[in-house]
Motif scaffolding. Structure first.
Motif, PDB file in Angstrom:
ATOM      1  N   VAL A 232       0.851  -1.193   0.000  1.00 23.87           N
ATOM      2  CA  VAL A 232       0.000   0.000   0.000  1.00 23.87           C
ATOM      3  C   VAL A 232       0.889   1.247   0.000  1.00 23.87           C
ATOM      4  O   VAL A 232       1.952   1.268   0.629  1.00 23.87           O
ATOM      5  CB  VAL A 232      -0.932   0.000   1.227  1.00 23.87           C
ATOM      6  N   ASP A 233       0.475   2.275  -0.753  1.00 27.50           N
ATOM      7  CA  ASP A 233       1.179   3.551  -0.936  1.00 27.50           C
ATOM      8  C   ASP A 233       2.356   3.443  -1.909  1.00 27.50           C
ATOM      9  O   ASP A 233       3.074   4.425  -2.122  1.00 27.50           O
ATOM     10  CB  ASP A 233       1.684   4.133   0.391  1.00 27.50           C
TER      11      ASP A 233
ATOM     12  N   SER B   3      -4.940   4.796  -7.295  1.00 27.41           N
ATOM     13  CA  SER B   3      -5.183   6.235  -7.437  1.00 27.41           C
ATOM     14  C   SER B   3      -4.245   6.823  -8.472  1.00 27.41           C
ATOM     15  O   SER B   3      -3.024   6.697  -8.354  1.00 27.41           O
ATOM     16  CB  SER B   3      -4.974   6.955  -6.100  1.00 27.41           C
TER      17      SER B   3
ATOM     18  N   GLU C 258      -3.158  10.791  -7.036  1.00 32.38           N
ATOM     19  CA  GLU C 258      -2.052  11.026  -6.112  1.00 32.38           C
ATOM     20  C   GLU C 258      -0.688  11.112  -6.799  1.00 32.38           C
ATOM     21  O   GLU C 258       0.294  11.481  -6.168  1.00 32.38           O
ATOM     22  CB  GLU C 258      -2.034   9.950  -5.022  1.00 32.38           C
TER      23      GLU C 258
ATOM     24  N   LYS D 265      -3.749   2.038  -3.219  1.00 34.11           N
ATOM     25  CA  LYS D 265      -4.475   2.520  -2.039  1.00 34.11           C
ATOM     26  C   LYS D 265      -4.959   1.379  -1.153  1.00 34.11           C
ATOM     27  O   LYS D 265      -5.039   1.523   0.052  1.00 34.11           O
ATOM     28  CB  LYS D 265      -5.682   3.361  -2.479  1.00 34.11           C
ATOM     29  N   GLN D 266      -5.304   0.236  -1.762  1.00 32.25           N
ATOM     30  CA  GLN D 266      -5.821  -0.889  -0.980  1.00 32.25           C
ATOM     31  C   GLN D 266      -5.463  -2.195  -1.670  1.00 32.25           C
ATOM     32  O   GLN D 266      -5.528  -2.315  -2.893  1.00 32.25           O
ATOM     33  CB  GLN D 266      -7.339  -0.776  -0.832  1.00 32.25           C
TER      34      GLN D 266
ATOM     35  N   GLU E 282     -10.688   8.975  -7.948  1.00 33.81           N
ATOM     36  CA  GLU E 282      -9.230   8.931  -7.895  1.00 33.81           C
ATOM     37  C   GLU E 282      -8.578   9.128  -9.254  1.00 33.81           C
ATOM     38  O   GLU E 282      -7.372   8.941  -9.407  1.00 33.81           O
ATOM     39  CB  GLU E 282      -8.772   7.594  -7.298  1.00 33.81           C
TER      40      GLU E 282
ATOM     41  N   SER F 247      -7.333  -1.390  -5.083  1.00 35.76           N
ATOM     42  CA  SER F 247      -7.778  -0.020  -5.354  1.00 35.76           C
ATOM     43  C   SER F 247      -6.565   0.855  -5.665  1.00 35.76           C
ATOM     44  O   SER F 247      -5.561   0.814  -4.949  1.00 35.76           O
ATOM     45  CB  SER F 247      -8.542   0.537  -4.156  1.00 35.76           C
TER      46      SER F 247
END
Length: 405
Positions: free
Chosen positions: A205-206, A272, A275, A260-261, A236, A270
């Motif tokens: 994640v991230d 984005s 971002e 994200k997920q 997103e 998920s």
């Protein structure tokens, strides 16, 4: 010369035990020789050029063609140290040849039933399209692959498969090999599963990854991030409001996205795109300073006011109390409509909370003029009062001086 100075005798040192070389030779001799078609578990020692070198636990070097372990995109599906299942083909000058797919040679034809029982892929050539699917040749043996088992997704032109050499799993084996049903899809699903396991360990994640847009939906875009698909929801896609995904993205487009997920159990990832883009609010104070005038478009009407888009990802709010030009209104629709272009004045900017307060330019200018008029009147009144007090003071002073005389 003392006893301690005497040379050590090899036989005394070994004390009757066999040396390592003898033990190794004996262990190799005890290992049964492989016959063409035997299935074994081997470990990848080295990947070099067109060949993969294998540790078979036997005397001699095992080799496997590199192309057998490539996925549809040409990426290698194993790494050094991995264990793979392979079939022994032949041995020459202590070099043992292996394959991960049973083909159409003599050894392959003899092992088709075993390949069916063991789930080992077989190599075949798609000969032609027939009713319900395709005729596939496994060497000299004919087999059938249904349309539904040729790929993960149905293609518009099935003829693209004809002439291709593909890997299949035997799903049905009957009549001593005269009735064989194949599935290329099963092989692709297995590769997909292996890739998913690899990605489970690699993705976080991230993390920012590169992907390819595979399909567009009203609720977002699906992106392949190296073997698994994730979804970019509409919210997103960008900092601004996106109403039509097709105006922002296209199938086949490469994008950088932030994870994200990761929900592996339910198969949901998920993503984005937003971002990875510059945050327009970072420069909101500079681009939209208090007191400045701008032209925007009414994005949405709510009971408490109207949201106006000033730029990509930047919306401001005109409170309902600032819409009626001094008159009370029940809803912003009495003054504005969605999509309308309006001129506004920035009254305040709160970058941390991403809020901009606006007023209609006409109302703001009228209020400014009213405030300016009121300020001018107050100033004149103060000056007039000061002058009056000055005149009265002079009269009193003169009267006092006259009384003294």
């Amino acid at each position: 010369m003392t006893d301690n100075d005497k040379p050590v005798n090899d036989e005394n040192e070994n004390n009757g035990e066999e040396n390592f070389a003898d033990l190794l030779a004996r262990s190799f001799a005890a290992t049964p020789r492989l016959a063409p078609g035997d299935k074994v578990e081997v470990r990848v020692l080295k990947i070099s050029g067109d060949w993969i070198f294998l540790d078979t636990g036997r005397k001699g070097e095992g080799v496997l063609e590199r192309k057998e372990l490539l996925d549809a995109e040409g990426n290698l599906t194993v790494r050094e140290g991995d264990t793979v299942t392979a079939w022994f083909l032949s041995s020459h000058n202590n070099e043992m040849r292996f394959t991960t797919k049973v083909g159409g040679g003599v050894a392959g034809n003899a092992q088709l039933e075993d390949a069916w029982r063991s789930g080992i892929p077989v190599e075949g050539r798609v000969e032609k399209e027939i009713k319900g699917g395709f005729e596939v040749k496994l060497g000299t043996v004919r087999a059938f692959c249904p349309y539904s088992q040729m790929g993960l997704k149905r293609v518009a032109d099935a003829a693209v498969y004809v002439g291709q050499h593909l890997s299949f799993r035997i799903t049905e084996y009957g009549e001593k090999g005269r009735n064989i049903v194949l599935s290329h899809r099963a092989v692709l699903e297995e590769l997909q599963r292996q890739e998913k396991e690899r990605l489970k360990a690699a993705l976080q994640v991230d993390q920012t990854v590169t992907g390819t847009v595979t399909s567009l939906r009203d609720f977002g875009a699906f992106v392949d991030i190296g073997g698994v698909e994730g979804l970019i929801p509409m919210a997103e896609v960008g900092w601004g409001r996106v109403t039509d995904i097709r105006e922002a993205l296209s199938v086949g487009q490469q994008v950088q996205v932030v994870i994200k997920q990761l929900d592996w159990d339910n198969g949901r990832i998920s993503l984005s795109l937003r971002e990875t883009l510059a945050d327009p609010w970072e420069k909101a104070v500079v681009n939209y300073p208090e007191g400045s005038f701008h032209t925007g478009r009414v994005a949405r009407l709510a009971q408490f006011g109207a949201f106006v888009t000033l730029g990509e990802g930047i919306d401001g709010l005109i409170h309902i109390s600032r819409l009626g030009a001094g008159k009370r209104i029940n809803h912003p629709r009495e003054v504005l409509k969605e999509g309308e272009e309006v001129e506004v004045k920035v009254e305040s900017v709160d970058r941390d909370n991403r809020r901009i307060s606006l007023a209609l330019a006409g109302v703001a200018r009228a209020a400014d003029e009213e405030e300016a008029t009121l300020a001018s009147f107050r100033k004149s009144a103060e000056e007039s009062s000061a002058q009056s007090l000055g005149s009265l003071g002079e009269l009193l002073k003169a009267k006092l001086e006259k009384g003294k005389k």
